[in-house]
Design a protein around this motif. Structure first.
Motif, PDB file in Angstrom:
ATOM      1  N   LEU A  86      57.860 -42.868 -61.967  1.00 27.66           N
ATOM      2  CA  LEU A  86      56.767 -42.094 -61.401  1.00 27.66           C
ATOM      3  C   LEU A  86      55.686 -41.822 -62.439  1.00 27.66           C
ATOM      4  O   LEU A  86      54.490 -41.891 -62.146  1.00 27.66           O
ATOM      5  CB  LEU A  86      57.296 -40.776 -60.830  1.00 27.66           C
ATOM      6  N   SER A  87      56.090 -41.508 -63.657  1.00 23.55           N
ATOM      7  CA  SER A  87      55.128 -41.246 -64.713  1.00 23.55           C
ATOM      8  C   SER A  87      54.280 -42.475 -64.997  1.00 23.55           C
ATOM      9  O   SER A  87      53.053 -42.400 -65.107  1.00 23.55           O
ATOM     10  CB  SER A  87      55.863 -40.818 -65.988  1.00 23.55           C
ATOM     11  N   ARG A  88      54.922 -43.632 -65.078  1.00 22.69           N
ATOM     12  CA  ARG A  88      54.207 -44.872 -65.377  1.00 22.69           C
ATOM     13  C   ARG A  88      53.240 -45.239 -64.263  1.00 22.69           C
ATOM     14  O   ARG A  88      52.074 -45.539 -64.512  1.00 22.69           O
ATOM     15  CB  ARG A  88      55.203 -46.010 -65.586  1.00 22.69           C
ATOM     16  N   VAL A  89      53.724 -45.197 -63.026  1.00 29.65           N
ATOM     17  CA  VAL A  89      52.897 -45.626 -61.905  1.00 29.65           C
ATOM     18  C   VAL A  89      51.728 -44.676 -61.683  1.00 29.65           C
ATOM     19  O   VAL A  89      50.573 -45.100 -61.559  1.00 29.65           O
ATOM     20  CB  VAL A  89      53.742 -45.743 -60.628  1.00 29.65           C
ATOM     21  N   LEU A  90      51.997 -43.382 -61.638  1.00 29.95           N
ATOM     22  CA  LEU A  90      50.930 -42.432 -61.369  1.00 29.95           C
ATOM     23  C   LEU A  90      49.952 -42.353 -62.527  1.00 29.95           C
ATOM     24  O   LEU A  90      48.743 -42.174 -62.321  1.00 29.95           O
ATOM     25  CB  LEU A  90      51.520 -41.057 -61.063  1.00 29.95           C
ATOM     26  N   GLY A  91      50.454 -42.507 -63.742  1.00 29.64           N
ATOM     27  CA  GLY A  91      49.555 -42.546 -64.891  1.00 29.64           C
ATOM     28  C   GLY A  91      48.586 -43.703 -64.780  1.00 29.64           C
ATOM     29  O   GLY A  91      47.392 -43.575 -65.072  1.00 29.64           O
ATOM     30  N   GLY A  92      49.086 -44.853 -64.331  1.00 26.08           N
ATOM     31  CA  GLY A  92      48.229 -46.013 -64.164  1.00 26.08           C
ATOM     32  C   GLY A  92      47.258 -45.864 -63.016  1.00 26.08           C
ATOM     33  O   GLY A  92      46.065 -46.166 -63.139  1.00 26.08           O
ATOM     34  N   VAL A  93      47.745 -45.375 -61.889  1.00 26.97           N
ATOM     35  CA  VAL A  93      46.900 -45.228 -60.702  1.00 26.97           C
ATOM     36  C   VAL A  93      45.756 -44.251 -60.952  1.00 26.97           C
ATOM     37  O   VAL A  93      44.623 -44.449 -60.493  1.00 26.97           O
ATOM     38  CB  VAL A  93      47.744 -44.762 -59.502  1.00 26.97           C
ATOM     39  N   LEU A  94      46.030 -43.195 -61.718  1.00 27.24           N
ATOM     40  CA  LEU A  94      45.020 -42.169 -61.958  1.00 27.24           C
ATOM     41  C   LEU A  94      44.170 -42.428 -63.202  1.00 27.24           C
ATOM     42  O   LEU A  94      43.395 -41.569 -63.609  1.00 27.24           O
ATOM     43  CB  LEU A  94      45.701 -40.797 -62.091  1.00 27.24           C
ATOM     44  N   SER A  95      44.316 -43.599 -63.791  1.00 27.02           N
ATOM     45  CA  SER A  95      43.608 -43.871 -65.045  1.00 27.02           C
ATOM     46  C   SER A  95      42.281 -44.588 -64.840  1.00 27.02           C
ATOM     47  O   SER A  95      41.727 -45.150 -65.774  1.00 27.02           O
ATOM     48  CB  SER A  95      44.496 -44.722 -65.967  1.00 27.02           C
ATOM     49  N   GLY A  96      41.763 -44.569 -63.625  1.00 25.72           N
ATOM     50  CA  GLY A  96      40.480 -45.197 -63.368  1.00 25.72           C
ATOM     51  C   GLY A  96      40.579 -46.617 -62.859  1.00 25.72           C
ATOM     52  O   GLY A  96      39.586 -47.334 -62.807  1.00 25.72           O
ATOM     53  N   GLN A  97      41.778 -47.045 -62.463  1.00 29.74           N
ATOM     54  CA  GLN A  97      41.937 -48.402 -61.968  1.00 29.74           C
ATOM     55  C   GLN A  97      41.317 -48.589 -60.579  1.00 29.74           C
ATOM     56  O   GLN A  97      40.968 -49.703 -60.203  1.00 29.74           O
ATOM     57  CB  GLN A  97      43.428 -48.765 -61.897  1.00 29.74           C
ATOM     58  N   VAL A  98      41.217 -47.519 -59.821  1.00 26.97           N
ATOM     59  CA  VAL A  98      40.723 -47.617 -58.447  1.00 26.97           C
ATOM     60  C   VAL A  98      39.308 -47.051 -58.359  1.00 26.97           C
ATOM     61  O   VAL A  98      39.081 -45.882 -58.664  1.00 26.97           O
ATOM     62  CB  VAL A  98      41.646 -46.848 -57.481  1.00 26.97           C
ATOM     63  N   HIS A  99      38.346 -47.905 -57.969  1.00 20.99           N
ATOM     64  CA  HIS A  99      36.952 -47.514 -57.772  1.00 20.99           C
ATOM     65  C   HIS A  99      36.298 -46.976 -59.053  1.00 20.99           C
ATOM     66  O   HIS A  99      35.207 -46.416 -58.992  1.00 20.99           O
ATOM     67  CB  HIS A  99      36.825 -46.463 -56.660  1.00 20.99           C
ATOM     68  N   GLY A 100      36.956 -47.108 -60.208  1.00 22.53           N
ATOM     69  CA  GLY A 100      36.381 -46.650 -61.456  1.00 22.53           C
ATOM     70  C   GLY A 100      36.190 -45.148 -61.531  1.00 22.53           C
ATOM     71  O   GLY A 100      35.377 -44.648 -62.323  1.00 22.53           O
ATOM     72  N   LEU A 101      36.935 -44.394 -60.725  1.00 26.57           N
ATOM     73  CA  LEU A 101      36.768 -42.943 -60.677  1.00 26.57           C
ATOM     74  C   LEU A 101      37.627 -42.256 -61.735  1.00 26.57           C
ATOM     75  O   LEU A 101      38.714 -42.716 -62.053  1.00 26.57           O
ATOM     76  CB  LEU A 101      37.166 -42.415 -59.294  1.00 26.57           C
ATOM     77  N   GLU A 102      37.130 -41.150 -62.263  1.00 27.48           N
ATOM     78  CA  GLU A 102      37.941 -40.327 -63.148  1.00 27.48           C
ATOM     79  C   GLU A 102      39.157 -39.831 -62.381  1.00 27.48           C
ATOM     80  O   GLU A 102      39.131 -39.682 -61.160  1.00 27.48           O
ATOM     81  CB  GLU A 102      37.134 -39.138 -63.665  1.00 27.48           C
ATOM     82  N   ARG A 103      40.233 -39.532 -63.103  1.00 27.23           N
ATOM     83  CA  ARG A 103      41.516 -39.276 -62.459  1.00 27.23           C
ATOM     84  C   ARG A 103      41.465 -38.107 -61.482  1.00 27.23           C
ATOM     85  O   ARG A 103      42.003 -38.198 -60.382  1.00 27.23           O
ATOM     86  CB  ARG A 103      42.618 -39.069 -63.501  1.00 27.23           C
ATOM     87  N   ARG A 104      40.829 -37.009 -61.853  1.00 22.81           N
ATOM     88  CA  ARG A 104      40.808 -35.865 -60.941  1.00 22.81           C
ATOM     89  C   ARG A 104      39.956 -36.171 -59.713  1.00 22.81           C
ATOM     90  O   ARG A 104      40.293 -35.752 -58.592  1.00 22.81           O
ATOM     91  CB  ARG A 104      40.285 -34.619 -61.652  1.00 22.81           C
ATOM     92  N   ILE A 105      38.863 -36.903 -59.909  1.00 24.01           N
ATOM     93  CA  ILE A 105      38.006 -37.261 -58.789  1.00 24.01           C
ATOM     94  C   ILE A 105      38.735 -38.195 -57.843  1.00 24.01           C
ATOM     95  O   ILE A 105      38.663 -38.068 -56.612  1.00 24.01           O
ATOM     96  CB  ILE A 105      36.697 -37.899 -59.294  1.00 24.01           C
ATOM     97  N   PHE A 106      39.466 -39.170 -58.426  1.00 23.18           N
ATOM     98  CA  PHE A 106      40.232 -40.075 -57.577  1.00 23.18           C
ATOM     99  C   PHE A 106      41.320 -39.326 -56.822  1.00 23.18           C
ATOM    100  O   PHE A 106      41.546 -39.563 -55.626  1.00 23.18           O
ATOM    101  CB  PHE A 106      40.858 -41.195 -58.406  1.00 23.18           C
ATOM    102  N   ALA A 107      42.016 -38.409 -57.508  1.00 23.50           N
ATOM    103  CA  ALA A 107      43.053 -37.624 -56.843  1.00 23.50           C
ATOM    104  C   ALA A 107      42.461 -36.820 -55.696  1.00 23.50           C
ATOM    105  O   ALA A 107      43.054 -36.718 -54.614  1.00 23.50           O
ATOM    106  CB  ALA A 107      43.739 -36.691 -57.847  1.00 23.50           C
ATOM    107  N   ALA A 108      41.276 -36.256 -55.909  1.00 23.46           N
ATOM    108  CA  ALA A 108      40.614 -35.496 -54.844  1.00 23.46           C
ATOM    109  C   ALA A 108      40.268 -36.398 -53.675  1.00 23.46           C
ATOM    110  O   ALA A 108      40.366 -35.995 -52.509  1.00 23.46           O
ATOM    111  CB  ALA A 108      39.354 -34.829 -55.391  1.00 23.46           C
ATOM    112  N   LEU A 109      39.864 -37.631 -53.962  1.00 22.80           N
ATOM    113  CA  LEU A 109      39.560 -38.576 -52.893  1.00 22.80           C
ATOM    114  C   LEU A 109      40.802 -38.890 -52.069  1.00 22.80           C
ATOM    115  O   LEU A 109      40.751 -38.954 -50.839  1.00 22.80           O
ATOM    116  CB  LEU A 109      38.984 -39.869 -53.486  1.00 22.80           C
TER     117      LEU A 109
END
Length: 206
Positions: free
Chosen positions: A90-113
């Motif tokens: 979970l740490s590895r996957v979520l760290g990667g997903v929230l690291s700006g890989q999707v839409h180039g968004l900052e992690r908190r902004i992506f999480a909010a999306l």
């Protein structure tokens, strides 16, 4: 007339989705108009409507892609032999997903999306169906992981695989919600917390 390459078409579609995601993350789905999206991506209405019929189609595309990225990250991790334990996974996957890989968004902004997407599925049947499909596929992925853990002899067999799968999905969802609401929720915090919980030895009640 020069033929437009598939690479160009894919890049233009990517441009629209990433720009729309930034708008939605800032102002929400209902606070964002198509004019806002057009201004963000710097394209004409005709250029955008070539790819999407309207805002609802863009939202659906972002929803489907976001869920696919999260699911794909777990599927990739699951192919590791032996698979990492749940805390590390979970740490590895979520760290990667929230690291700006999707839409180039900052992690908190992506999480909010992501949280906004979940909320939108409660009122939109089309998005709800996408979420249901994604959730079902995630449960299959985690059920396979559970079987891999059992084969490796590190997980007891007295708990249904689907129960473990749903619990781990809930943990991932909770982590994303915390990041959206509070920010600075580091993956190592999740990993350490899960490892601590996993180390608890059940006590028999006399």
């Amino acid at each position: 007339m020069a033929r437009v390459s598939q690479e160009h078409l894919d890049a233009r579609r990517r441009q629209i989705l990433d720009g729309a995601a930034r708008c939605f993350a800032r102002n929400g789905f209902h606070g964002t108009s198509m004019q806002d999206v057009l201004k963000e991506v710097g394209l004409s209405a005709g250029a955008v409507y070539r790819y999407f019929a309207g805002k609802e189609d863009i939202i659906a595309a972002i929803t489907e892609e976001t869920f696919a990225v999260i699911r794909g990250a777990f599927e990739e991790a699951a192919r590791t032999t032996p698979p990492p334990t749940p805390d590390a996974l979970l740490s590895r996957v979520l760290g990667g997903v929230l690291s700006g890989q999707v839409h180039g968004l900052e992690r908190r902004i992506f999480a909010a999306l992501v949280v906004q997407l979940w909320s939108e599925t409660l009122r939109d049947e089309r998005l709800g169906a996408l979420l249901d499909e994604g959730y079902a596929l995630m449960r299959v992925v985690w059920a396979k992981l559970v079987e891999a853990y059992r084969s490796a002899g590190i997980l007891a067999s007295d708990v249904p695989a689907d129960h473990v799968a749903r619990t781990m999905i809930a943990t991932a969802q909770g982590f994303i919600v915390q990041e959206a609401l509070f920010g600075d929720v580091r993956p190592e915090v999740l990993e350490n917390g899960l490892r601590g919980l996993m180390s608890i030895t059940p006590q028999k009640i006399s």
